[in-house]
Design a protein around this motif. Structure first.
Motif, PDB file in Angstrom:
ATOM      1  N   HIS A 167       0.825  -1.193   0.000  1.00  0.00           N
ATOM      2  CA  HIS A 167       0.000   0.000   0.000  1.00  0.00           C
ATOM      3  C   HIS A 167       0.870   1.259   0.000  1.00  0.00           C
ATOM      4  O   HIS A 167       0.624   2.223  -0.714  1.00  0.00           O
ATOM      5  CB  HIS A 167      -0.909  -0.036   1.231  1.00  0.00           C
ATOM      6  N   TRP A 168       1.946   1.223   0.787  1.00  0.00           N
ATOM      7  CA  TRP A 168       2.837   2.384   0.879  1.00  0.00           C
ATOM      8  C   TRP A 168       3.609   2.590  -0.426  1.00  0.00           C
ATOM      9  O   TRP A 168       3.771   3.714  -0.881  1.00  0.00           O
ATOM     10  CB  TRP A 168       3.827   2.211   2.039  1.00  0.00           C
ATOM     11  N   GLN A 171       1.334   4.172  -2.964  1.00  0.00           N
ATOM     12  CA  GLN A 171       1.104   5.603  -2.752  1.00  0.00           C
ATOM     13  C   GLN A 171       2.378   6.415  -2.987  1.00  0.00           C
ATOM     14  O   GLN A 171       2.322   7.574  -3.373  1.00  0.00           O
ATOM     15  CB  GLN A 171       0.546   5.835  -1.350  1.00  0.00           C
ATOM     16  N   PHE A 172       3.508   5.789  -2.774  1.00  0.00           N
ATOM     17  CA  PHE A 172       4.785   6.463  -3.071  1.00  0.00           C
ATOM     18  C   PHE A 172       4.879   6.724  -4.579  1.00  0.00           C
ATOM     19  O   PHE A 172       5.295   7.800  -5.013  1.00  0.00           O
ATOM     20  CB  PHE A 172       5.943   5.579  -2.603  1.00  0.00           C
ATOM     21  N   GLY A 175       2.423   9.337  -5.516  1.00  0.00           N
ATOM     22  CA  GLY A 175       2.756  10.611  -4.876  1.00  0.00           C
ATOM     23  C   GLY A 175       1.614  11.067  -3.991  1.00  0.00           C
ATOM     24  O   GLY A 175       1.382  12.268  -3.826  1.00  0.00           O
ATOM     25  N   GLY A 176       0.875  10.127  -3.423  1.00  0.00           N
ATOM     26  CA  GLY A 176      -0.254  10.464  -2.563  1.00  0.00           C
ATOM     27  C   GLY A 176      -1.349   9.438  -2.755  1.00  0.00           C
ATOM     28  O   GLY A 176      -1.099   8.339  -3.254  1.00  0.00           O
ATOM     29  N   GLU A 177      -2.567   9.835  -2.389  1.00  0.00           N
ATOM     30  CA  GLU A 177      -3.671   8.874  -2.473  1.00  0.00           C
ATOM     31  C   GLU A 177      -4.343   8.873  -3.829  1.00  0.00           C
ATOM     32  O   GLU A 177      -5.012   7.912  -4.198  1.00  0.00           O
ATOM     33  CB  GLU A 177      -4.700   9.194  -1.389  1.00  0.00           C
ATOM     34  N   ARG A 186       6.972  14.257  -9.235  1.00  0.00           N
ATOM     35  CA  ARG A 186       7.823  13.198  -8.676  1.00  0.00           C
ATOM     36  C   ARG A 186       8.374  12.303  -9.779  1.00  0.00           C
ATOM     37  O   ARG A 186       9.555  11.959  -9.782  1.00  0.00           O
ATOM     38  CB  ARG A 186       7.030  12.377  -7.657  1.00  0.00           C
TER      39      ARG A 186
ATOM     40  N   VAL B  40      10.432  13.535   0.804  1.00  0.00           N
ATOM     41  CA  VAL B  40      10.122  12.632  -0.309  1.00  0.00           C
ATOM     42  C   VAL B  40       9.081  11.589   0.112  1.00  0.00           C
ATOM     43  O   VAL B  40       8.203  11.223  -0.656  1.00  0.00           O
ATOM     44  CB  VAL B  40      11.416  11.948  -0.823  1.00  0.00           C
ATOM     45  N   LEU B  41       9.179  11.152   1.368  1.00  0.00           N
ATOM     46  CA  LEU B  41       8.253  10.113   1.832  1.00  0.00           C
ATOM     47  C   LEU B  41       6.926  10.670   2.368  1.00  0.00           C
ATOM     48  O   LEU B  41       5.982   9.922   2.579  1.00  0.00           O
ATOM     49  CB  LEU B  41       8.907   9.267   2.937  1.00  0.00           C
ATOM     50  N   PRO B  43       4.251  12.108   1.242  1.00  0.00           N
ATOM     51  CA  PRO B  43       2.933  11.783   0.670  1.00  0.00           C
ATOM     52  C   PRO B  43       2.371  10.436   1.106  1.00  0.00           C
ATOM     53  O   PRO B  43       1.166  10.225   1.039  1.00  0.00           O
ATOM     54  CB  PRO B  43       3.187  11.774  -0.842  1.00  0.00           C
ATOM     55  N   ILE B  44       3.239   9.506   1.526  1.00  0.00           N
ATOM     56  CA  ILE B  44       2.656   8.224   1.937  1.00  0.00           C
ATOM     57  C   ILE B  44       2.291   8.216   3.413  1.00  0.00           C
ATOM     58  O   ILE B  44       1.682   7.282   3.898  1.00  0.00           O
ATOM     59  CB  ILE B  44       3.574   7.017   1.610  1.00  0.00           C
ATOM     60  N   LYS B  47      -2.062  12.042   5.171  1.00  0.00           N
ATOM     61  CA  LYS B  47      -3.321  11.704   4.503  1.00  0.00           C
ATOM     62  C   LYS B  47      -4.219  12.937   4.422  1.00  0.00           C
ATOM     63  O   LYS B  47      -4.458  13.586   5.450  1.00  0.00           O
ATOM     64  CB  LYS B  47      -4.067  10.617   5.285  1.00  0.00           C
ATOM     65  N   PRO B  48      -4.733  13.267   3.230  1.00  0.00           N
ATOM     66  CA  PRO B  48      -5.675  14.385   3.156  1.00  0.00           C
ATOM     67  C   PRO B  48      -7.009  13.984   3.791  1.00  0.00           C
ATOM     68  O   PRO B  48      -7.360  12.806   3.784  1.00  0.00           O
ATOM     69  CB  PRO B  48      -5.835  14.596   1.647  1.00  0.00           C
TER      70      PRO B  48
END
Lengths: 476, 169
Positions: A167-168, A171-172, A175-177, A186, B40-41, B43-44, B47-48
């Motif tokens: 999951h991580w 999202q990496f 660059g987000g959800e 990125r 860099v990390l 965004p993971i 959480k919005p």
């Protein structure tokens, strides 16, 4: 002329570059390594140099912003001087690099040049290959169109299957959800800073090793590598019979490199860069994200693997291939080098090429995809313009059957061809199959009315060889 | 001072210089590394907050129909442009009853299409098919379509923004 020479002598005296680099480029190499089999590594390097030059040029015009990259690509392609050609060269240069690095690897594997003392040449080469693949993928993503957006999601979903941290990782990559402003910035950083920096480091190491351990001599059957004596034998060989790399061996690299670069330029001129798809709007879902040609085989692999095993194949498959390649010199670093004495090596190469080609050929037609743009059955094909056969034919068009099944050349390839289904299945069998579905077919029992079902079955029952021949005769 | 002592003294001086050089180098790398790797990390980790986004007036949706709705994701960056948009399949099942499916196939995330005639969702990539209730009808998806929370608020149908669903093991 005289003053130029004087200037060079002054420069060389103060920097020592001529006397430092001269022996390096003129180092003696085994005479039989000056062969046309040995030109693919340098050609990959030439293609890489072209990628750097065209990539930097594109960076003068490209805007790495999620909202504007697409317009900047349109601008580069349609409005700038030579921009179209530069983009074309960058695209086809990537193809060339992937192809050449593959051929180079096959050559090194077949001549077992990875054996003692060149294990690190191979390992640094495997890292370079992996970095090239990452460049190819990230390059397709920063061609920021609809396919790029969906390719990012597909790649993230694959990463998501990694146990525990999937999951991580996913999202990496995004660059987000969600896909958005951060995704492209990125991906751009990977493509133009991080991965190229690693490429420069590993190319440096790779070339340094070629100078340190020398270019491998072309293997002779019956002359195995023995780590105890190899270095001494090699030194004697190059001392006695060696020829200077520049220009005695290098001219072939230059000739082949020239052909590669010219071919890339010609393709860029004639075919040009790949057309941009629709804008990168994730809410526009009329998309069929298919990767560039060199990834098509993997796209086919993802579609064809058995669903119950796919998580393992998707995650551990590439890891296993990577690990096997990486550790190859530790599996065997001595013994015969000649492909004539290594039948398994030849078989492995042949099998790999056959598998990739086979998957590639299937991937091009992608029969597993529903054909949303299939041409509907015509009244002529249906063979009636009213009554249950006609209504059944129309239902076949409208209920989605056509996307997966072909009748008389119209339709998709996911399910069996139904042109002569009336000869194979009875009315009851047809009804049962439509109602309940099958392995890759949904059941339609819950969506069709009794009348629709009966019309469809009557229509399908009329798909017999006899009827088709009669109607084609009638048509004549 | 004999020869032996001199050597060991030399060594300890040298060892000290070596250790201090490694330590200072490592420390500097860690100090600057924290903000670099952290950003860099981020965004993971960050959480919005999900946001209810209106997708249309209640009366514009017909009972029984499944339609695509578009809305802006939870944290659009000012330069995101069209990439801030996202979509979902909204099914009005009753007067006040809605279901909303993610457009992402549960197999590998490709956008599924609603084929109204067949009342099926079909994925163009690897042939995943779902029934109108989101359950798998055929193909490789390991599970049904993901759904988004829906509510009716002041006559508007609203969807709670959600991350791109990632199928994990």
């Amino acid at each position: 002329m005289e003053s130029l020479k004087r200037a060079w002598l002054w420069f060389d005296d103060r920097t020592g570059l001529g006397s430092a680099l001269g022996p390096v480029i003129k180092h003696p190499v085994p005479p039989n390594s000056a062969s046309w089999f040995y030109v693919f590594g340098s050609a990959t390097l030439f293609a890489f140099m072209l990628q750097v030059a065209t990539g930097v040029t594109l960076a003068f015009m490209y805007v790495p912003s999620a909202g504007e990259a697409y317009q900047s690509l349109q601008y580069i392609t349609d409005q700038t001087t030579f921009g179209r050609i530069v983009r074309g060269m960058h695209n086809w240069g990537a193809s060339a690099m992937i192809l050449l690095i593959g051929v180079h690897m096959v050559r090194v594997y077949l001549t077992a040049s990875y054996k003692f003392p060149r294990e690190m040449h191979w390992i640094s080469g495997v890292v370079l290959w992996a970095l090239t693949v990452i460049m190819a993928f990230s390059g397709q993503v920063i061609r920021w169109d609809q396919t790029a957006v969906w390719s990012t999601i597909v790649a993230s979903e694959q990463a998501g299957r990694i146990p525990f941290i999937g999951h991580w990782v996913a999202q990496f990559l995004i660059g987000g959800e969600t896909i958005g402003g951060a995704t492209l910035s990125r991906m751009f950083a990977y493509h133009v800073f991080i991965v190229p920096a690693l490429l420069f480091i590993f190319i440096g190491l790779h070339l340094y090793l070629v100078i340190k351990n020398g270019i491998s001599e072309f293997p002779k059957a019956g002359k195995p590598v023995d780590p105890k004596t190899y270095r001494e034998e090699y030194e004697t060989l190059v001392k006695k019979k060696g020829i200077p790399f520049w220009p005695d061996a290098a001219w072939r690299d230059m000739v082949f490199g020239f052909i590669v670069i010219t071919t890339i330029l010609l393709i860029a001129l004639i075919i040009g860069p790949p057309a941009l798809g629709p804008p990168p709007n994730p809410s526009n879902i009329d998309a069929l994200p298919v990767p560039d040609w060199y990834f098509i085989f993997y796209f086919a692999f993802l579609a064809l693997m058995p669903p119950q095993m796919e998580t393992y194949l998707m995650v551990f498959g590439p890891l296993l291939v990577g690990a096997l390649l990486f550790f190859l010199p530790f599996i065997s670093n001595r013994g015969e080098r000649s492909p004539l004495r290594r039948p398994w090596a030849v078989a492995i190469v042949a099998l790999t090429i056959a598998s990739i080609s086979g998957l590639w050929a299937i991937g091009i037609s992608s029969p597993w995809s529903p054909h949303f743009d299939a041409k509907p059955l015509t009244v002529e094909i249906i063979g009636a313009d009213s009554g249950p056969i006609y209504r059944g034919g129309m239902d076949f068009n409208e209920k989605g059957c056509l996307y997966c099944h072909t009748i008389s050349g119209h339709g998709g390839l996911r399910g069996p061809d139904l042109t002569y289904i009336g000869d194979r299945l009875s009315t009851d069998e047809l009804t049962w199959r439509i109602m309940n579905g099958g392995l890759n077919m949904p059941g339609f029992g819950g969506t069709l009315t009794n009348e629709e079902l009966s019309d469809l079955v009557i229509f399908l029952k009329s798909r017999t060889k006899q009827n088709q021949e009669a109607s084609s005769l009638g048509g004549d | 001072m004999n020869e032996k002592t001199k050597t060991s003294e030399d060594c300890s001086r040298r060892q000290f210089f070596t250790h201090i050089s490694y330590t200072l180098g490592g420390l500097a790398a860690v100090m600057v590394g924290i903000p670099i790797v952290g950003s860099v990390l981020a965004p993971i980790v960050k959480k919005p907050r999900p946001i209810w986004r209106p997708v249309g007036e209640l009366k514009t949706f017909t009972v029984g129909d499944i339609v695509k709705v578009s809305f802006i994701d939870s944290s659009p960056l000012p330069w995101a442009g069209v990439t801030a948009e996202t979509a979902a399949w909204l099914h009005r099942k009753g007067q006040e009853e809605f279901t909303c499916f993610s457009v992402n196939c549960a197999h590998l995330g490709c956008p599924v299409r609603w084929v109204a005639g067949a009342r099926l969702f079909m994925c163009p990539c690897h042939g995943g098919v779902y029934y109108e209730d989101g359950t798998v009808a055929a193909g490789p998806p390991p599970r049904g379509l993901y759904d988004y929370p829906v509510r009716i608020h002041n006559g508007q149908v609203e969807i709670l923004t959600s991350p791109i669903p990632i199928t994990t093991v």
